[in-house]
Design an enzyme around this catalytic site. Structure first.
Site, short mmCIF file in Angstrom:
data_model
loop_
_atom_site.label_atom_id
_atom_site.label_comp_id
_atom_site.label_asym_id
_atom_site.label_seq_id
_atom_site.Cartn_x
_atom_site.Cartn_y
_atom_site.Cartn_z
N GLU B 47 39.00 32.74 51.14
CA GLU B 47 40.43 33.08 51.16
C GLU B 47 40.84 33.79 52.45
O GLU B 47 41.96 33.62 52.93
CB GLU B 47 40.80 33.94 49.95
N PHE B 109 40.02 40.10 33.00
CA PHE B 109 39.16 39.38 33.94
C PHE B 109 39.97 38.97 35.18
O PHE B 109 41.04 38.40 35.07
CB PHE B 109 38.57 38.14 33.26
N GLN B 110 39.45 39.27 36.34
CA GLN B 110 40.06 38.99 37.64
C GLN B 110 41.46 39.61 37.78
O GLN B 110 42.32 39.07 38.46
CB GLN B 110 40.08 37.48 37.94
N LYS B 159 50.17 34.17 35.64
CA LYS B 159 49.91 32.77 35.29
C LYS B 159 50.95 32.24 34.31
O LYS B 159 51.41 31.09 34.44
CB LYS B 159 48.50 32.67 34.67
N MET B 468 30.98 44.63 72.63
CA MET B 468 31.96 45.66 72.91
C MET B 468 31.50 47.02 72.38
O MET B 468 31.70 48.06 73.01
CB MET B 468 33.32 45.28 72.32
#
Lengths: 93, 569
Positions: B47, B109-110, B159, B468
């Site tokens: 993602e 969940f999630q 959802k 760096m």
């Protein structure tokens, strides 16, 4: 409440009652280097009417402008004249 | 029509034809609706890469970048990419699924509080609680992301809202947009004042940034710069503003800016700040920045005015109109000549001999790339030494051709950003320049490049170090190297080949030009693994927090002594 070390600025504002709106305002106050000294608010229909007193060492007009950018802030004005302070010497990463 | 179908309809209405994402539980209704849509979905492999690809798409094209993911880890993985867009003011629409309304706040969940978690990295965000709000919110979100100072707008959608049927008569839209900052009639007086300040200046200097590109003002900017003949310095995001090979472009200023640029800032008596925000990497110690200059600040965001440096004259509003109003011929020939002479002495120039079999130094490779690459090429890069060498030694024709993570400094940005750019500009040559550290942060996207047949050229400048960080440890931490050794890097060519992407490896200067030409001539994606000298530093460098006048152009004697002591031990 401890007495503030820095000048106080009083803001009067209308804030949307959408989810997260109050958090958004408080986050900007914190991140831009100010401390909340007092907060009073009342829900009226779809907005909160709020009086917010903050203190901080940075120029309050920069906070005013940052808050004005928030879509959730419907109206905003400083009741006392924000102190004209020079931009601070910021620490660098 | 349900909520998911409404989103698709609105994306189409706003001419969004490409989106980047990754499916999962709570966003599945939207993926179901995508099957019947004319919107192209690009399946990334993480993602974070989807968000960074949307950023690259927007940056290269000026259009809205769109990314989507599911709730919980899908959404949290997006955050770095969205923060990247926020810091660089890139227009982006972020859509995530959320657990159904009844489960919010139950630790489902999630479930994660993505609205709360992302308040600091968005221009605005919505938790959509009613599908009937979606038409208004979608219009508002797109307008907000694109207007004023652009930025990411996040829609978190449960959802069951995605599945909910909308009432047949949606509520009328009320568009919120950010104004461009000012009323044109407001700045009549400041404009006249600015014209007088410019006319009166003996040593005026333009300091321009990414705001020029964001305001779609590159052409107006160049007309202004050419009409006045004022020398220019640019920020990392302003690289490309002056156009290729502009004689009065003194290059990037700041921590890794040219001596010519930093000295011009030191000496100027008027600094015209155009779409820049006095970032600490540009200014060094703010009180020592432009110490002899009055300041004119041109921007669309009033919150940037006076944030770091007080301006003597402020011009808020449409940058194109403002710059048009400021054009005038100036009699500053002596100052111009002084700046050009300084540029020839202290600008960025490579003296590399391309026939030399010696090891490659990073700056030489980028300078050779600059000579060989067609002017329409888009170059993305990651973050670190190679990023600074690209900004220093590659002369860009337009800021939209330089994709670099400026504000956030996101390692792993380059590869997904290159993908986004290639989707936005299918005909343009797109090259990603990475370091060996950065490349491994999003190299799973080689699968995306291969899947969609993107002809992106991938260059890894490999010094087997986090270069760096190593450089700063050498210079500012007495050579005490902590966790910067990457000498156990994998075989990057073998990795590319495992994804079906051909690869070459070089290590000598005399191989540079031919290998770049081969890379550019190849019709598909190809990787060029470049072994570079391991301890080459980015010069100049200003110690964080120091004044730019105190730039170092070589390791101080004490550091060299420390190194020798370390080796002897």
């Amino acid at each position: 409440m401890t007495s503030p070390r820095h000048p106080q600025t009083i803001f009067e504002c209308q804030i949307s009652s959408q989810p997260g709106a109050l958090e958004r305002v408080m986050r900007v106050v914190r991140v831009r280097g100010f401390q909340v000294e007092d907060l009073r608010l009342q829900r009226l229909a779809d907005v909160y009417e709020a009086q917010l007193i903050v203190s901080g060492s940075r120029p309050p007009e920069t906070l005013l402008r940052q808050l004005q950018k928030l879509l959730d802030v419907k109206t905003l004005k400083a009741l006392n004249q924000p102190t004209q302070a020079a931009p601070p010497e910021l620490a660098c990463a | 029509m349900n909520g998911a179908q409404c989103i698709i309809e609105k994306l189409t209405k706003h001419s969004v034809d490409t989106i980047f994402g990754y499916p999962g539980g709570c966003i599945m209704p939207l993926y179901d609706a995508l099957l019947d849509a004319d919107v192209k979905h690009v399946l990334c492999r993480h993602e974070q890469a989807a968000a960074l690809a949307a950023d690259g798409y927007a940056r290269a094209s000026g259009r809205l970048g769109v990314c989507l993911a599911t709730s919980g880890p899908g959404a949290t993985n997006l955050i770095t990419g969205v923060a990247n867009a926020f810091m660089d003011s890139i227009p982006m629409l972020v859509i995530t699924g959320q657990v159904p309304r009844a489960l919010i706040g139950t630790d489902a969940f999630q479930e994660s509080d993505i609205l709360g978690m992302t308040l600091g990295v968005v221009k605005h965000s919505y938790l959509v609680e009613d599908a009937n709000d979606l038409p208004r919110i979608m219009d508002e979100a797109v307008a907000l992301a694109m207007s004023g100072r652009p930025g990411p707008v996040w829609l978190d959608i449960p959802k069951d809202v995605l599945l909910e049927e909308l009432d047949s008569t949606p509520a009328p839209a009320s568009l919120a947009t950010e104004s461009s900052g000012g009323d044109l009639t407001d700045w009549d007086n400041p404009l006249g004042q600015a014209r007088k300040m410019i006319k009166a200046a003996k040593r005026p200097l333009i300091y321009s940034g990414g705001g020029v590109m964001l305001a779609k003002a590159v052409t107006s900017y160049r007309h202004f710069a050419d009409a006045t003949g004022i020398p220019q310095v640019v920020t990392l995001k302003g690289v490309g503003n002056p156009g290729k090979r502009h004689p009065l472009n003194l290059g990037m200023l700041g921590m890794h800016g040219s001596r010519a640029a930093n000295e011009a800032v030191e000496q100027c008596d008027l600094l015209i700040v155009i779409g820049a925000r006095f970032d600490d990497r540009a200014t060094g110690k703010p009180s020592a920045f432009a110490p002899n200059a009055r300041i004119i600040h041109i921007d669309c965001d009033h919150s940037e005015i006076g944030k770091i440096k007080r301006a003597d004259c402020v011009l808020l509003g449409d940058m194109r109109e403002i710059l048009r109003g400021l054009r005038q011929p100036l009699e500053i020939a002596e100052w111009r000549e002084q700046c050009m002479a300084s540029k020839s002495r202290n600008g960025f120039a490579s003296t590399s001999n391309e026939d030399d079999p010696a090891p490659i130094q990073g700056p030489d490779f980028i300078a050779t790339m600059d000579k060989v690459t067609p002017p329409e090429a888009i170059i993305s890069c990651d973050v670190g030494q190679h990023q600074m060498w690209v900004a220093q030694y590659f002369d860009f024709n337009h800021p939209r051709q330089h994709l670099s993570s400026g504000g956030l400094g996101t390692m792993g940005y380059g590869l997904p950003a290159a993908m986004g750019a290639q989707f936005a500009k299918p005909g343009a040559p797109v090259i990603n320049v990475s370091g060996d550290g950065s490349f491994m942060m999003n190299m799973q996207e080689l699968a995306t490049i291969q899947r969609y047949g993107l002809p992106i050229k991938l260059i890894i400048l490999d010094n087997q170090r986090l270069g760096m960080v190593r450089q700063q440890q050498e210079l500012f931490y007495a050579g005490r190297y902590s966790e910067v050794d990457l000498s156990d890097n994998p075989d990057f060519s073998a990795i590319a080949k495992a994804f079906g992407i051909p690869a070459m490896t070089i290590s000598k200067r005399c191989q540079m030009r031919r290998s770049i030409e081969t890379l550019l001539a190849y019709p598909g994606p190809m990787l060029l693994h470049v072994h570079i000298e391991e301890e080459t530093n980015v010069w100049p460098i200003v110690k964080p927090g120091e004044a730019n006048a105190n730039m170092l152009e070589n390791a101080p004697a004490t550091t060299i002594a420390n190194q020798q002591k370390g080796r002897a031990a």
